[in-house]
Scaffold this active site. Structure first.
Site, PDB file in Angstrom:
ATOM      1  N   GLU B  65       0.812  -1.225   0.000  1.00 38.80           N
ATOM      2  CA  GLU B  65       0.000   0.000   0.000  1.00 38.80           C
ATOM      3  C   GLU B  65       0.844   1.274   0.000  1.00 38.80           C
ATOM      4  O   GLU B  65       0.416   2.307  -0.518  1.00 38.80           O
ATOM      5  CB  GLU B  65      -0.955   0.005   1.199  1.00 38.80           C
ATOM      6  CG  GLU B  65      -2.099  -0.999   1.070  1.00 38.80           C
ATOM      7  CD  GLU B  65      -1.751  -2.401   1.574  1.00 38.80           C
ATOM      8  OE1 GLU B  65      -0.562  -2.667   1.868  1.00 38.80           O
ATOM      9  OE2 GLU B  65      -2.667  -3.230   1.672  1.00 38.80           O
ATOM     10  N   PHE B 127     -11.110  -8.248  13.373  1.00 38.53           N
ATOM     11  CA  PHE B 127     -10.028  -8.628  12.468  1.00 38.53           C
ATOM     12  C   PHE B 127      -9.756  -7.495  11.475  1.00 38.53           C
ATOM     13  O   PHE B 127     -10.668  -6.967  10.853  1.00 38.53           O
ATOM     14  CB  PHE B 127     -10.402  -9.913  11.707  1.00 38.53           C
ATOM     15  CG  PHE B 127      -9.335 -10.320  10.727  1.00 38.53           C
ATOM     16  CD1 PHE B 127      -8.064 -10.670  11.155  1.00 38.53           C
ATOM     17  CD2 PHE B 127      -9.606 -10.330   9.365  1.00 38.53           C
ATOM     18  CE1 PHE B 127      -7.077 -11.020  10.254  1.00 38.53           C
ATOM     19  CE2 PHE B 127      -8.619 -10.683   8.453  1.00 38.53           C
ATOM     20  CZ  PHE B 127      -7.351 -11.028   8.897  1.00 38.53           C
ATOM     21  N   GLN B 128      -8.504  -7.149  11.321  1.00 39.67           N
ATOM     22  CA  GLN B 128      -8.048  -6.056  10.458  1.00 39.67           C
ATOM     23  C   GLN B 128      -8.733  -4.733  10.783  1.00 39.67           C
ATOM     24  O   GLN B 128      -8.975  -3.908   9.904  1.00 39.67           O
ATOM     25  CB  GLN B 128      -8.207  -6.426   8.971  1.00 39.67           C
ATOM     26  CG  GLN B 128      -7.257  -7.566   8.575  1.00 39.67           C
ATOM     27  CD  GLN B 128      -7.081  -7.725   7.090  1.00 39.67           C
ATOM     28  OE1 GLN B 128      -7.984  -7.431   6.313  1.00 39.67           O
ATOM     29  NE2 GLN B 128      -5.917  -8.211   6.685  1.00 39.67           N
ATOM     30  N   LYS B 177     -17.537  -1.501   5.998  1.00 42.45           N
ATOM     31  CA  LYS B 177     -17.998  -2.426   4.980  1.00 42.45           C
ATOM     32  C   LYS B 177     -19.519  -2.426   4.843  1.00 42.45           C
ATOM     33  O   LYS B 177     -20.057  -2.509   3.734  1.00 42.45           O
ATOM     34  CB  LYS B 177     -17.499  -3.835   5.315  1.00 42.45           C
ATOM     35  CG  LYS B 177     -17.590  -4.784   4.138  1.00 42.45           C
ATOM     36  CD  LYS B 177     -16.860  -6.089   4.413  1.00 42.45           C
ATOM     37  CE  LYS B 177     -16.954  -7.015   3.224  1.00 42.45           C
ATOM     38  NZ  LYS B 177     -16.303  -8.307   3.487  1.00 42.45           N
ATOM     39  N   MET B 495      24.391   9.172   2.209  1.00 39.79           N
ATOM     40  CA  MET B 495      24.273  10.401   2.994  1.00 39.79           C
ATOM     41  C   MET B 495      24.542  10.121   4.467  1.00 39.79           C
ATOM     42  O   MET B 495      25.139  10.947   5.163  1.00 39.79           O
ATOM     43  CB  MET B 495      22.884  11.020   2.801  1.00 39.79           C
ATOM     44  CG  MET B 495      22.791  12.465   3.250  1.00 39.79           C
ATOM     45  SD  MET B 495      23.926  13.569   2.377  1.00 39.79           S
ATOM     46  CE  MET B 495      22.898  14.138   1.027  1.00 39.79           C
TER      47      MET B 495
END
Lengths: 173, 598
Positions: B65, B127-128, B177, B495
């Site tokens: 993502e 969940f999630q 959802k 760097m």
């Protein structure tokens, strides 16, 4: 913050913020303060217009003039904010705070607490044979002073609302 | 609530009924969205189902993502349109956080849609599940959790309005959802106006007149421009060119603003700041007037703030009032859209027949030419090792006549790219400026190539950064995106190594990658093309081969591992205290206060 911005004196300001009363709006305001390292000395919030779904947040904060300017600008940037008003830099308004102060004691101390309560125009809103709950309203400094006086007289609990502020005269925020 | 909801959305009676998921697709289409970047999961399945059944929106499936968000940033930065992302709840949302923060820091318009568990499960550690609006509140311009389908279409349209207007930025719309399944009235974009959000874009004309008066009287003026010019659109760049022409002032830019003013123009001083040119930084230090246009006096630009531009009056144009007096106190603030303000500046300059102080400017330019003669970007080239600066110079020489877009990762290679690749147009340079996100460049290149399928899109990368989002090579292969990942491979986090050399006694703590993949084989494993150049002799031919290939390329350019990035303003130093080489660096004592700065 740079050294350049840190050196001036710290000032205390009361800032009112009119916000949309939507989920999480207070978290936005508080998150802004914690995320950018600004101070909150007190914070008051409640819905002020049910139809328009607006709430007013009153914040007492401290910082250098530059920091205060940043706080106002950063608050103004929040999408849910309608208006920001600084009651300290603008024409000073009226600031009031309410506190509930519980004092436990008997005998001379109890009488002295009640006598001082009268001088400070407190209401006694709860009493038992050994305790009082005073309701006191006034400028924050007046409440500070009362609380200090109660300390040797059996102070056990204080609940303060934080500051509510409004303009003098016909002007609105 | 239904009644209230309808009254608030202003939905006309007989408005079309859609499911929440259908509303999302419809709203995207009504907002002109043609491409979205995303990754499916349980909490967005209804939206993916609606997407499957509709036409007109191309979905680009990423591999992580974070890649979706950076790709959307690249898409947005190179087109001026908002980037759109669709991800699931929980880890889908948390993986998007780095990209959101990056977009917030660099003012990139993004609309990120996240799935959420069903409303009755919120707060149950389902969940999630995660508190997406809580987590993303400090890294978005605004965000919403939409619990009522009647509010969904209005919220989506507001999301686009807020992301793209005022100071642009990322927004998140979190959609449970069950809301995606429920039906409700769809409101079209025209019917939506946000209750409070009214960004100020029109300049105060009195301030504009004062500004041109200050400009006309300046003896040592300099324009200091930034990403705000890019965000104000191509008109702003055009007007900026005109303003520089009529005034004859020198101009420098931040990293984010490169391309707004042509690097080929004689008024151009190069980038300013920590790794900016000697002439740009000294001009800032000695200036008597700094005209800041769409930049924010960032710490990379100012150096030590108490030593910053001690003689200069400062004009600051910014669309975001909170940038005024944040780091540096300015004499004249102008809160406005850059294009609108520039237009008024030009108008009053011309109608009031203003003239710059020609004699003063002439001697100012003579001073600047003295600094230019230092040739601060020069480096000692090598016949045996590829110097990274040389590699960028060759890449520039061999691509400058093409329709080229450059993205970068973060580190030395990014600074060398900013110094040695030159831009004449805005929206051609995509880099992570504010947040400094290693791993930005490869997915950003994916987004740019999606928007510009026929252009040459090159990610100038480091071997450390690029491994952070390397998985997006798979995306590039899936969508036939011929992105070129040009890796300046010095085997170090360059760097970090440079700072350890300067500040930490050459103790190279964990900045060397003892195991690196064979990038050529890695490219082949992905189904892409791998190329390698190890000596200066073969560099040009390999670059030409890379350009000729119409497939994704990983280019392993083996460069001198010890090369440092100069010029440099060491931490805690002023603009006129730049160091130009390793020899000077060795003689430099960084103060204890300086060491604490990043």
């Amino acid at each position: 913050m740079s050294a350049q911005l840190k050196s001036p004196a710290i000032e205390r300001h009361t800032i009112a913020v009119l916000v949309d009363n939507e989920a999480g709006v207070l978290a936005r305001v508080i998150g802004l303060f914690s995320g950018r390292g600004y101070n909150i000395e007190s914070l008051t919030v409640a819905e002020v217009d049910h139809a328009a779904r607006t709430s007013r947040v009153t914040i007492v904060t401290s910082g250098t003039p530059q920091v205060i300017e940043q706080i106002e600008a950063q608050l103004g940037r929040l999408v849910a904010v309608h208006r920001v008003h600084n009651w300290t830099t603008a024409a000073p308004g009226i600031e009031r705070e309410m506190a509930l102060v519980k004092v436990v004691g008997t005998g001379e101390k109890r009488v002295e607490a009640m006598r001082l309560g009268e001088i400070f125009r407190c209401h006694i809103v709860d009493t038992t044979l050994t305790s009082f709950v005073f309701e006191i309203t006034g400028a924050p400094s007046k409440i500070d002073q009362f609380v200090e006086l109660m300390r040797p007289l059996g102070l056990v609990d204080v609940s303060r609302t934080g500051v509510a502020a409004i303009a003098r005269g016909p002007e609105a925020m | 609530m239904d009644k209230d909801g309808k009254a608030l959305t202003g939905a006309p009676t007989g408005a079309i009924e859609l499911s929440g998921a259908e509303m999302v697709i419809r709203a995207l289409k009504d907002q002109g969205v043609t491409h979205i970047f995303g990754y499916p999961g349980g909490a967005v399945l209804p939206i993916y189902d609606a997407l499957f059944q509709s036409e007109g929106i191309v979905h680009v499936l990423v591999r992580h993502e974070q890649g979706a968000v950076h790709a959307a940033e690249g898409y947005a930065r190179s087109t001026g349109k908002p980037g759109v992302v669709l991800v699931t709840s929980g880890p889908g949302a948390t993986n998007a956080v780095t990209g959101l923060t990056d977009a917030l820091m660099d003012s990139i318009p993004l609309v990120v849609l996240t799935g959420q568990v069903a409303t009755h499960l919120i707060g149950n550690d389902a969940f999630q599940e995660c508190d997406t609006v809580g987590i993303t509140r400090p890294c978005t311009k605004h965000n919403w959790l939409v619990k009522d389908v009647n509010e969904l279409s209005r919220t989506l349209h507001e999301a686009f309005q807020i992301a793209t207007t005022g100071r642009p930025g990322p927004v998140v719309v979190d959609i449970p959802k069950d809301v995606q399944f429920k039906k409700g009235p769809y409101v079209s974009p025209e019917a939506v106006r946000h209750r409070t959000y009214r960004p100020r874009t029109e300049p105060d004309l009195a301030a504009i007149v004062k500004a041109i008066d200050m400009m006309a009287h300046a003896k040592k003026p300099v324009f200091y421009t930034g990403g705000g010019i890019v965000n104000a659109g191509p008109d702003a760049s055009r007007l900026l060119r005109e303003l520089v022409e009529v005034t004859g002032f020198p101009i420098t830019s931040t990293l984010m603003g490169l391309g707004c003013f042509p690097a080929s123009d004689p008024h151009w001083l190069g980038m300013l700041g920590m790794h900016g040119t000697y002439e740009a930084n000294n001009a800032m230090h000695d200036a008597d007037l700094i005209v800041c246009l769409g930049a924010r006096f960032d710490d990379r630009v100012t150096g030590a703030i108490e030593k910053f531009a001690p003689h200069a009056k400062k004009i600051h144009l910014d669309i975001d009032a909170s940038q005024i007096n944040k780091n540096v106190r300015v004499d004249l603030p102008i809160v406005a859209d850059a294009a609108k303000a520039l237009k008024e500046m030009l108008h009053f300059w011309k109608t009031q027949k203003r003239k710059a102080d020609a004699a003063a400017l002439k001697s100012w330019w003579a001073e600047i030419d003295g600094w230019r003669a230092k040739k601060s970007l020069a480096f000692r080239n090598s016949k045996t090792l590829i110097k990274p600066q040389h590699a960028i110079q060759r890449l520039y020489a061999l691509t400058k006549d093409k329709d080229v877009y450059i993205t970068t990762e973060v580190g030395q290679h990014q600074m060398w790219a900013a110094q040695h690749f030159h831009f004449d147009k805005p929206n051609r340079w995509m880099t992570s400026g504010g947040l400094g996100t290693m791993g930005y460049g490869l997915p950003a290149a994916v987004g740019v190539q999606i928007a510009h399928p026929d252009s040459l899109v090159i990610d100038i990368a480091g071997e450390a950064s690029v491994q952070m989002t390397m998985q997006e090579m798979s995306t590039a292969v899936q969508y036939d995106l011929p992105i070129k990942i040009f890796i300046l491979n010095n085997e170090y986090m360059g760097m970090v190594r440079q700072w350890q050399q300067l500040l930490h006694g050459g103790r190279y703590s964990h900045s060397y990658s003892e195991a690196l993949p064979d990038f050529v084989k890695l490219a082949e494993a992905y189904g892409a093309v791998g190329l390698r150049a190890s000596t200066p002799d073969e560099l040009d031919a390999k670059i030409e081969e890379m350009i000729a290939v119409k497939r994704p390329v990983l280019f392993d350019c083996r460069v001198d591992p010890k090369e440092n990035c100069y010029p440099m303003i060491p931490s805690g130093a002023a603009h006129n205290e730049m160091i130009l080489s390793d020899a000077e660096e060795e003689a430099t004592q960084v103060s204890d206060e300086g060491k604490m700065l990043v």
